[in-house]
Design an enzyme around this catalytic site. Structure first.
Site, PDB file in Angstrom:
ATOM      1  N   ASP A 281       0.750  -1.251   0.117  1.00  0.00           N
ATOM      2  CA  ASP A 281       0.203   0.047  -0.010  1.00  0.00           C
ATOM      3  C   ASP A 281       0.750   1.264   0.018  1.00  0.00           C
ATOM      4  O   ASP A 281       0.436   2.610   0.125  1.00  0.00           O
ATOM      5  CB  ASP A 281      -0.780   0.346   0.780  1.00  0.00           C
TER       6      ASP A 281
ATOM      7  N   ASP B  34      -7.196  -5.148  -2.895  1.00  0.00           N
ATOM      8  CA  ASP B  34      -6.587  -3.864  -2.932  1.00  0.00           C
ATOM      9  C   ASP B  34      -5.622  -2.625  -4.319  1.00  0.00           C
ATOM     10  O   ASP B  34      -5.432  -1.607  -4.539  1.00  0.00           O
ATOM     11  CB  ASP B  34      -6.169  -3.432  -1.949  1.00  0.00           C
TER      12      ASP B  34
END
Length: 371
Positions: A93, A150
């Site tokens: 991320d 994601d």
């Protein structure tokens, strides 16, 4: 459809809201707000640490008002030390963390140090690529064979790195991961898995896990939103039709599965909806992605995606926004983070606020794209 007067009015209403957020949040790193509407303070290695500065940069780019830029300016430098001192909170991320800080700062202000930081983050992300399985690994520790949907939103950091340096290796990794994601995450009907497990040595796909969804064969709504938005962005960066087709397939499933008020429950395949929370963050992420699809398709196809985005944004604005609650730091209520683990349920999530503003900005003509 929302007209421009409506959109501009909502953006104007956001200014005092975000100004109060600056006063209340300051230099803290928010993630979740409970029923009080007051955001928590996470360590800056946490995966959502880029979204609050991202809101500030968005507001500066939309309004030109210097106090947003001033509040946003330091964040890429605040986050950078984690790249050389990685923790369990630094993983795939880094796209979320540095696209809305270093990358947008460089794009808006031309800051060379922000460019350097963004490229460091891209190198870190590229270093997580598994060439045997053709995927970017997700979390740390012993999970070297795990990838999650994601990450389709993080690969834009790699496309930016190629555009910035001229080195195509970043783009090659991003496209390789996207091809794997289309194969193992996106089902034929457009629903989406959350976690894919590979043999990290051989690259063989082993199984899908439910993760933050209800079950391995359910349909976590935010996962669908990540996929919808991520594949649309991958098409914009590459022009490869297969990514647009994948984004459209997910979008059709997402729109068809929405309840009457156009804001999804946290999973589309729950055995019962009674007492189950919504997820406004999934709605906001999807609305922004639907606008990307609308930009990419012929005029004859645009309406379904535009209408979907407009309907979602109207519902968020009129049913879930906290305009009449000045004590609320959060903009949207009704968000759910990780229901299976009882975490961040039915409150506010900073990334829901971010994508809500981003989608409205796109409708107002904002053309800068960091994803």
């Amino acid at each position: 459809m929302l007209n421009q007067e409506y959109i501009k009015d909502v953006l104007k209403r956001l200014e005092p809201k975000v100004d109060r957020m600056i006063e209340g949040i300051g230099s803290r790193s928010p993630h979740f707000a409970d029923a009080s509407g007051v955001y928590d303070d996470r360590e800056t290695d946490w995966w959502t640490s880029g979204f609050w500065p991202g809101i500030l940069w968005l507001m500066y780019d939309i309004t030109g008002k210097e106090h947003y830029k001033t509040a946003a300016w330091h964040w890429d430098e605040t986050l950078e030390p984690w790249l050389s001192h990685p923790t369990e909170g630094i993983h795939h991320d880094v796209g979320f963390q540095f696209l809305q800080t270093a990358v947008i700062k460089h794009m808006i202000a031309g800051d060379p140090n922000a460019k350097r930081i963004g490229l460091n983050a891209a190198n870190y992300l590229a270093g997580r690529y598994n060439p045997a399985g053709r995927y970017i690994r997700a979390w740390n520790g012993t999970l070297s064979g795990w990838a999650i949907i994601d990450c389709m939103m993080n690969v834009s950091l790699l496309f930016w790195a190629t555009a910035t340096t001229g080195d195509p290796r970043y783009k090659h990794i991003a496209m390789s991961h996207a091809d794997t994601a289309a194969r193992v995450f996106v089902r034929e009907d457009g629903s989406v898995n959350h976690i894919a497990v590979f043999d990290a040595e051989t690259g063989e796909f082993r199984e899908a896990l439910g993760g933050q969804g209800f079950a391995a064969d359910s349909a976590w709504s935010r996962g669908a939103a990540w996929a919808l938005n991520g594949f649309a962005n991958t098409y914009r960066h590459t022009g490869e039709r297969r990514y647009l087709d994948t984004a459209k397939r997910v979008a059709h499933y997402f729109l068809a599965a929405l309840p009457e008020d156009r804001v999804p429950y946290w999973d589309f395949r729950l055995p019962s909806l009674e007492g189950e929370p919504r997820d406004t963050s999934a709605a906001a992420i999807a609305a922004s992605g639907l606008l990307e699809i609308a930009d990419a398709v012929p005029d004859a196809e645009k309406r379904v995606y535009l209408q979907g985005a407009h309907d979602i944004l109207r519902s968020l604005t009129e049913r879930y926004a906290t305009w009449d609650r000045p004590e609320f730091q959060a903009i949207l209520t009704g968000a759910t983070g990780n229901k299976p683990h009882g975490q961040y349920v039915d409150g506010s999530l900073i990334y829901g606020d971010y994508y809500y503003i981003e989608a409205l900005a796109k409708l107002a003509g904002w053309e800068r794209r960091i994803y």
